[in-house]
Design a protein around this motif. Structure first.
Motif, PDB file in Angstrom:
ATOM      1  N   LEU A   1       0.995  -1.316   0.025  1.00 58.91           N
ATOM      2  CA  LEU A   1       0.109  -0.186   0.186  1.00 58.91           C
ATOM      3  C   LEU A   1       1.115   1.205   0.343  1.00 58.91           C
ATOM      4  O   LEU A   1       0.839   2.288  -0.516  1.00 58.91           O
ATOM      5  CB  LEU A   1      -0.679  -0.245   0.962  1.00 58.91           C
ATOM      6  N   VAL A   2       1.962   1.300   0.558  1.00 59.98           N
ATOM      7  CA  VAL A   2       2.319   1.912   0.992  1.00 59.98           C
ATOM      8  C   VAL A   2       3.245   2.632  -0.686  1.00 59.98           C
ATOM      9  O   VAL A   2       3.541   3.709  -0.561  1.00 59.98           O
ATOM     10  CB  VAL A   2       3.349   1.978   1.805  1.00 59.98           C
ATOM     11  N   GLU A   3       4.063   1.741  -1.019  1.00 62.75           N
ATOM     12  CA  GLU A   3       4.305   1.839  -2.851  1.00 62.75           C
ATOM     13  C   GLU A   3       3.763   2.592  -3.206  1.00 62.75           C
ATOM     14  O   GLU A   3       3.888   3.491  -4.942  1.00 62.75           O
ATOM     15  CB  GLU A   3       5.376   0.704  -2.922  1.00 62.75           C
ATOM     16  N   GLY A   4       2.146   1.568  -3.275  1.00 62.10           N
ATOM     17  CA  GLY A   4       1.290   2.165  -4.304  1.00 62.10           C
ATOM     18  C   GLY A   4       0.585   3.628  -4.117  1.00 62.10           C
ATOM     19  O   GLY A   4       0.296   4.174  -4.884  1.00 62.10           O
ATOM     20  N   LEU A   5       0.907   4.466  -2.919  1.00 72.39           N
ATOM     21  CA  LEU A   5       0.605   5.476  -2.001  1.00 72.39           C
ATOM     22  C   LEU A   5       1.740   6.440  -3.226  1.00 72.39           C
ATOM     23  O   LEU A   5       1.369   7.714  -3.402  1.00 72.39           O
ATOM     24  CB  LEU A   5       0.423   5.222  -0.919  1.00 72.39           C
ATOM     25  N   LYS A   6       3.032   5.605  -2.800  1.00 73.20           N
ATOM     26  CA  LYS A   6       3.804   6.609  -4.016  1.00 73.20           C
ATOM     27  C   LYS A   6       4.072   7.137  -5.432  1.00 73.20           C
ATOM     28  O   LYS A   6       3.776   8.570  -5.509  1.00 73.20           O
ATOM     29  CB  LYS A   6       4.845   6.331  -3.697  1.00 73.20           C
ATOM     30  N   LEU A   7       3.185   6.420  -6.132  1.00 71.94           N
ATOM     31  CA  LEU A   7       2.827   6.217  -7.516  1.00 71.94           C
ATOM     32  C   LEU A   7       1.507   7.294  -7.522  1.00 71.94           C
ATOM     33  O   LEU A   7       1.507   8.024  -8.463  1.00 71.94           O
ATOM     34  CB  LEU A   7       2.746   4.962  -7.862  1.00 71.94           C
ATOM     35  N   LEU A   8       0.542   6.990  -6.022  1.00 66.15           N
ATOM     36  CA  LEU A   8      -1.005   7.429  -6.518  1.00 66.15           C
ATOM     37  C   LEU A   8      -0.555   9.047  -6.469  1.00 66.15           C
ATOM     38  O   LEU A   8      -0.933   9.937  -6.772  1.00 66.15           O
ATOM     39  CB  LEU A   8      -1.803   7.350  -6.365  1.00 66.15           C
ATOM     40  N   GLN A   9       0.400   9.245  -5.235  1.00 60.65           N
ATOM     41  CA  GLN A   9       1.195  10.673  -5.112  1.00 60.65           C
ATOM     42  C   GLN A   9       1.607  11.798  -5.831  1.00 60.65           C
ATOM     43  O   GLN A   9       1.538  12.769  -6.323  1.00 60.65           O
ATOM     44  CB  GLN A   9       1.455  11.069  -3.414  1.00 60.65           C
ATOM     45  N   ALA A  10       2.516  10.758  -6.894  1.00 64.78           N
ATOM     46  CA  ALA A  10       2.984  11.561  -8.142  1.00 64.78           C
ATOM     47  C   ALA A  10       2.278  11.522  -9.394  1.00 64.78           C
ATOM     48  O   ALA A  10       2.285  12.757  -9.402  1.00 64.78           O
ATOM     49  CB  ALA A  10       4.440  10.248  -8.576  1.00 64.78           C
ATOM     50  N   GLN A  11       1.193  11.376  -9.641  1.00 67.44           N
ATOM     51  CA  GLN A  11       0.179  11.157 -10.159  1.00 67.44           C
ATOM     52  C   GLN A  11      -0.438  12.490 -10.034  1.00 67.44           C
ATOM     53  O   GLN A  11      -0.905  13.546 -10.830  1.00 67.44           O
ATOM     54  CB  GLN A  11      -0.535   9.895 -10.603  1.00 67.44           C
ATOM     55  N   ARG A  12      -1.429  12.446  -8.705  1.00 67.35           N
ATOM     56  CA  ARG A  12      -1.505  13.528  -7.762  1.00 67.35           C
ATOM     57  C   ARG A  12      -1.378  15.408  -8.977  1.00 67.35           C
ATOM     58  O   ARG A  12      -1.855  15.987  -9.024  1.00 67.35           O
ATOM     59  CB  ARG A  12      -2.343  13.873  -6.908  1.00 67.35           C
ATOM     60  N   GLN A  13       0.621  15.732  -7.815  1.00 70.27           N
ATOM     61  CA  GLN A  13       0.941  16.047  -8.691  1.00 70.27           C
ATOM     62  C   GLN A  13       0.785  16.721 -10.018  1.00 70.27           C
ATOM     63  O   GLN A  13       1.007  17.942  -9.808  1.00 70.27           O
ATOM     64  CB  GLN A  13       2.632  16.481  -7.821  1.00 70.27           C
ATOM     65  N   ILE A  14       1.759  15.504 -10.936  1.00 67.70           N
ATOM     66  CA  ILE A  14       1.315  16.144 -12.248  1.00 67.70           C
ATOM     67  C   ILE A  14       0.072  17.046 -12.504  1.00 67.70           C
ATOM     68  O   ILE A  14      -0.024  17.605 -12.941  1.00 67.70           O
ATOM     69  CB  ILE A  14       1.873  14.904 -13.504  1.00 67.70           C
ATOM     70  N   ARG A  15      -0.980  15.870 -12.210  1.00 65.81           N
ATOM     71  CA  ARG A  15      -2.550  16.630 -12.500  1.00 65.81           C
ATOM     72  C   ARG A  15      -2.750  18.048 -11.929  1.00 65.81           C
ATOM     73  O   ARG A  15      -3.268  18.751 -12.682  1.00 65.81           O
ATOM     74  CB  ARG A  15      -3.190  15.614 -12.290  1.00 65.81           C
ATOM     75  N   ALA A  16      -2.236  17.933 -10.470  1.00 68.80           N
ATOM     76  CA  ALA A  16      -2.573  20.088  -9.958  1.00 68.80           C
ATOM     77  C   ALA A  16      -1.627  20.144 -10.692  1.00 68.80           C
ATOM     78  O   ALA A  16      -2.646  21.448 -10.829  1.00 68.80           O
ATOM     79  CB  ALA A  16      -1.769  19.520  -8.773  1.00 68.80           C
ATOM     80  N   ARG A  17      -0.222  20.257 -11.204  1.00 67.67           N
ATOM     81  CA  ARG A  17      -0.233  21.289 -12.195  1.00 67.67           C
ATOM     82  C   ARG A  17      -0.455  21.276 -13.477  1.00 67.67           C
ATOM     83  O   ARG A  17      -0.875  22.865 -14.338  1.00 67.67           O
ATOM     84  CB  ARG A  17       1.468  20.583 -12.357  1.00 67.67           C
ATOM     85  N   ALA A  18      -0.814  20.179 -13.741  1.00 64.97           N
ATOM     86  CA  ALA A  18      -2.096  20.858 -15.148  1.00 64.97           C
ATOM     87  C   ALA A  18      -3.326  20.953 -14.818  1.00 64.97           C
ATOM     88  O   ALA A  18      -3.481  22.117 -16.034  1.00 64.97           O
ATOM     89  CB  ALA A  18      -1.989  19.508 -15.971  1.00 64.97           C
ATOM     90  N   ILE A  19      -4.097  20.935 -14.424  1.00 65.92           N
ATOM     91  CA  ILE A  19      -5.353  22.084 -13.898  1.00 65.92           C
ATOM     92  C   ILE A  19      -4.864  23.294 -13.446  1.00 65.92           C
ATOM     93  O   ILE A  19      -5.306  23.910 -13.749  1.00 65.92           O
ATOM     94  CB  ILE A  19      -5.806  21.214 -12.652  1.00 65.92           C
ATOM     95  N   ALA A  20      -3.792  23.534 -12.649  1.00 68.68           N
ATOM     96  CA  ALA A  20      -3.402  24.952 -12.418  1.00 68.68           C
ATOM     97  C   ALA A  20      -3.407  25.415 -13.166  1.00 68.68           C
ATOM     98  O   ALA A  20      -3.210  26.747 -13.720  1.00 68.68           O
ATOM     99  CB  ALA A  20      -2.221  24.612 -11.576  1.00 68.68           C
ATOM    100  N   ALA A  21      -2.822  25.203 -14.537  1.00 67.19           N
ATOM    101  CA  ALA A  21      -2.167  25.695 -15.779  1.00 67.19           C
ATOM    102  C   ALA A  21      -3.219  26.507 -16.329  1.00 67.19           C
ATOM    103  O   ALA A  21      -3.644  27.209 -17.073  1.00 67.19           O
ATOM    104  CB  ALA A  21      -1.406  25.144 -16.512  1.00 67.19           C
ATOM    105  N   LYS A  22      -4.388  24.967 -16.487  1.00 67.57           N
ATOM    106  CA  LYS A  22      -5.772  25.429 -17.270  1.00 67.57           C
ATOM    107  C   LYS A  22      -6.497  26.529 -16.199  1.00 67.57           C
ATOM    108  O   LYS A  22      -7.666  27.210 -16.593  1.00 67.57           O
ATOM    109  CB  LYS A  22      -6.716  24.112 -17.337  1.00 67.57           C
ATOM    110  N   VAL A  23      -6.483  26.494 -15.373  1.00 65.20           N
ATOM    111  CA  VAL A  23      -7.164  27.542 -14.378  1.00 65.20           C
ATOM    112  C   VAL A  23      -7.008  29.105 -14.449  1.00 65.20           C
ATOM    113  O   VAL A  23      -8.133  30.016 -14.409  1.00 65.20           O
ATOM    114  CB  VAL A  23      -7.115  27.306 -12.453  1.00 65.20           C
ATOM    115  N   GLU A  24      -5.222  28.586 -14.411  1.00 66.58           N
ATOM    116  CA  GLU A  24      -4.845  30.259 -14.861  1.00 66.58           C
ATOM    117  C   GLU A  24      -5.136  30.554 -16.114  1.00 66.58           C
ATOM    118  O   GLU A  24      -5.578  31.830 -16.764  1.00 66.58           O
ATOM    119  CB  GLU A  24      -3.358  29.820 -14.366  1.00 66.58           C
ATOM    120  N   ARG A  25      -5.117  30.320 -17.113  1.00 64.25           N
ATOM    121  CA  ARG A  25      -5.998  30.267 -18.150  1.00 64.25           C
ATOM    122  C   ARG A  25      -7.173  30.613 -17.561  1.00 64.25           C
ATOM    123  O   ARG A  25      -8.311  31.522 -18.986  1.00 64.25           O
ATOM    124  CB  ARG A  25      -6.105  29.431 -19.421  1.00 64.25           C
ATOM    125  N   LEU A  26      -8.236  30.735 -16.824  1.00 71.36           N
ATOM    126  CA  LEU A  26      -9.295  31.214 -16.700  1.00 71.36           C
ATOM    127  C   LEU A  26      -9.369  32.630 -15.834  1.00 71.36           C
ATOM    128  O   LEU A  26     -10.274  33.386 -15.573  1.00 71.36           O
ATOM    129  CB  LEU A  26     -10.135  30.572 -15.606  1.00 71.36           C
TER     130      LEU A  26
END
Length: 293
Positions: free
Chosen positions: A100-125
């Motif tokens: 589970l700990v290893e799985g969470l590391k993967l998910l948290q990395a994905q969430r960071q990538i997604r958060a950066r991408a969402i932020a870029a789109k929100v800034e366009r607003l």
């Protein structure tokens, strides 16, 4: 001594809440405050199920012990199934389990990538430093779409979170970012490796047809899924009956779950979930039996 499980189900509203969030992900209350609020609401068995994080479990457990409340260590994991995003709740997990700990590391990395991408789109607003604002709101917890909804509200673009999701953050909207999460088999494997029960979260929220829903529930059960949330924070009587029928049909236990995030959810309160209908096997009773074993 444990409460009688039958007593837990006898009231019109449930004393069980097996899906809640704290500041460790996108909840309003810190873990100790969440537990205190639940105790005041009459909840006697509470699961903390933050998104892809177990950071709040220890604090919540200590607070629950002091208040005489049963705290179930849990987590809510994101899953990609047939190109759709679903959520599975793990209950009664060992937060330190290696898989589970290893799985969470993967998910948290994905969430960071997604958060950066969402932020870029929100800034366009027209919102400056959207990532920094969301990060500040998360205060060390996971950055989620809920934080960006609050960014849009604070910027005066949306009046409330429902509008922020409907207009900007939901699938197909201007600030949505599609993410490929782990599949159902892998996700359930992490939960099982951590000794947990796997529960399909808020099944009525998924806009899928009858045939696809049947495939999902069949696969979920075949892969070791234990239950579905029959009574959710926003479920009406018809939805509860439909989920109860599916639980019986596919051999799944029922869970009672508010999916509480904060006091701003006037429609969704801790301890405000309907009790499980009679005749449905109970996830809470299975957890209760484990705790007394």
């Amino acid at each position: 001594m444990a409460e009688n499980p039958r007593e837990l189900r006898s009231a019109a509203r449930s004393a069980v809440d097996l899906h809640t969030h704290s500041t460790a992900s996108d909840g309003e209350l810190d873990p100790a405050a969440l537990v205190a609020q639940a105790a005041l609401a009459g909840v006697r068995m509470l699961a903390l199920t933050d998104h892809d994080s177990v950071a709040g479990v220890d604090t919540a457990q200590q607070a629950a012990h002091a208040l005489g409340l049963r705290l179930i260590p849990g987590i809510e994991l994101s899953v990609t199934w047939e190109r759709r995003t679903l959520h599975v709740v793990g209950l009664g997990i060992d937060p330190t389990a290696a898989a589970l700990v290893e799985g969470l590391k993967l998910l948290q990395a994905q969430r960071q990538i997604r958060a950066r991408a969402i932020a870029a789109k929100v800034e366009r607003l027209g919102v400056a430093d959207a990532y920094g604002r969301a990060e500040a709101l998360a205060a060390g917890g996971q950055i989620t779409r809920s934080h960006f909804a609050r960014v849009l509200i604070d910027a005066g673009i949306c009046r409330d979170a429902k509008r922020a999701f409907r207009r900007y953050l939901a699938a197909g909207k201007p600030a949505y970012v599609a993410t490929e999460w782990p599949d159902l088999d892998r996700t359930l494997g992490w939960i099982k490796a951590a000794g947990g029960l796997a529960v399909l979260a808020h099944p009525r929220r998924y806009t899928i047809g009858t045939a696809a829903r049947g495939r999902l529930l069949s696969q979920f059960r075949a892969l070791g899924g234990d239950g579905i949330e029959v009574c959710c924070g926003t479920s009406d009587a018809a939805e509860i009956q439909t989920s109860a029928r599916e639980a019986r049909e596919y051999g799944l236990a029922g869970s009672v779950a508010s999916d509480f995030h904060g006091r701003w959810q006037s429609w969704n309160r801790l301890g405000g979930v309907a009790a499980l209908p009679e005749g449905i096997a109970s996830i809470a009773e299975r957890l209760d039996a484990r705790l007394d074993a």
